[in-house]
Design a protein around this motif. Structure first.
Motif, PDB file in Angstrom:
ATOM      1  N   ILE A   6     -49.437  -7.422  19.333  1.00  0.00           N
ATOM      2  CA  ILE A   6     -48.513  -7.724  20.759  1.00  0.00           C
ATOM      3  C   ILE A   6     -47.782  -6.391  20.665  1.00  0.00           C
ATOM      4  O   ILE A   6     -46.876  -6.265  19.661  1.00  0.00           O
ATOM      5  CB  ILE A   6     -47.896  -8.897  20.553  1.00  0.00           C
ATOM      6  CG1 ILE A   6     -48.630  -9.997  20.182  1.00  0.00           C
ATOM      7  CG2 ILE A   6     -46.767  -9.087  21.879  1.00  0.00           C
ATOM      8  CD1 ILE A   6     -49.690 -10.438  21.378  1.00  0.00           C
ATOM      9  N   VAL A  56     -47.572 -16.409  22.476  1.00  0.00           N
ATOM     10  CA  VAL A  56     -47.056 -15.117  23.145  1.00  0.00           C
ATOM     11  C   VAL A  56     -46.164 -15.822  24.280  1.00  0.00           C
ATOM     12  O   VAL A  56     -44.989 -15.252  24.205  1.00  0.00           O
ATOM     13  CB  VAL A  56     -48.005 -14.354  23.821  1.00  0.00           C
ATOM     14  CG1 VAL A  56     -47.366 -13.113  24.571  1.00  0.00           C
ATOM     15  CG2 VAL A  56     -48.863 -13.660  22.696  1.00  0.00           C
ATOM     16  N   THR A  69     -43.993  -7.463  27.144  1.00  0.00           N
ATOM     17  CA  THR A  69     -44.900  -7.406  25.939  1.00  0.00           C
ATOM     18  C   THR A  69     -46.276  -7.000  26.543  1.00  0.00           C
ATOM     19  O   THR A  69     -46.655  -7.053  27.963  1.00  0.00           O
ATOM     20  CB  THR A  69     -45.286  -8.872  25.453  1.00  0.00           C
ATOM     21  OG1 THR A  69     -45.645  -9.815  26.387  1.00  0.00           O
ATOM     22  CG2 THR A  69     -43.726  -9.212  24.783  1.00  0.00           C
ATOM     23  N   THR A  71     -50.450  -7.565  25.349  1.00  0.00           N
ATOM     24  CA  THR A  71     -51.290  -8.368  24.286  1.00  0.00           C
ATOM     25  C   THR A  71     -52.634  -7.690  24.333  1.00  0.00           C
ATOM     26  O   THR A  71     -53.296  -7.453  25.355  1.00  0.00           O
ATOM     27  CB  THR A  71     -51.296  -9.755  24.695  1.00  0.00           C
ATOM     28  OG1 THR A  71     -50.112 -10.469  24.804  1.00  0.00           O
ATOM     29  CG2 THR A  71     -52.414 -10.358  23.592  1.00  0.00           C
TER      30      THR A  71
END
Length: 77
Positions: A6, A56, A69, A71
């Motif tokens: 992440i 997440v 973020t 991923t």
């Protein structure tokens, strides 16, 4: 087991605090503050892709100081 990195962008001056907070979340293997376009990188593990998504969205993105973020799911080819 699903694993992912992440990549985390934070508010200015929050990288160390965010990395410490994220690192304490169950499912996060490691979290470190880094240089470059992202401020922190976390390696996470979950039993399924759905659980990874929940980790997440519900846990990591809820940490104060995180602005974005990305991923990156680990694949084995």
């Amino acid at each position: 087991m699903v694993q992912a990195y992440i990549l985390i962008q934070t508010e200015v001056g929050k990288a160390a605090t965010v990395a410490e907070t994220v690192g304490a979340i169950p499912g996060v293997v490691t979290a470190e503050d880094v240089t470059g376009p992202y401020d922190c990188i976390a390696r996470v593990e979950a039993a399924t892709v759905d659980e990874l998504g929940k980790l997440v969205i519900a846990r990591i993105q809820d940490v104060p100081g995180i602005t974005r973020t990305l991923t990156c799911t680990v694949v084995h080819v």
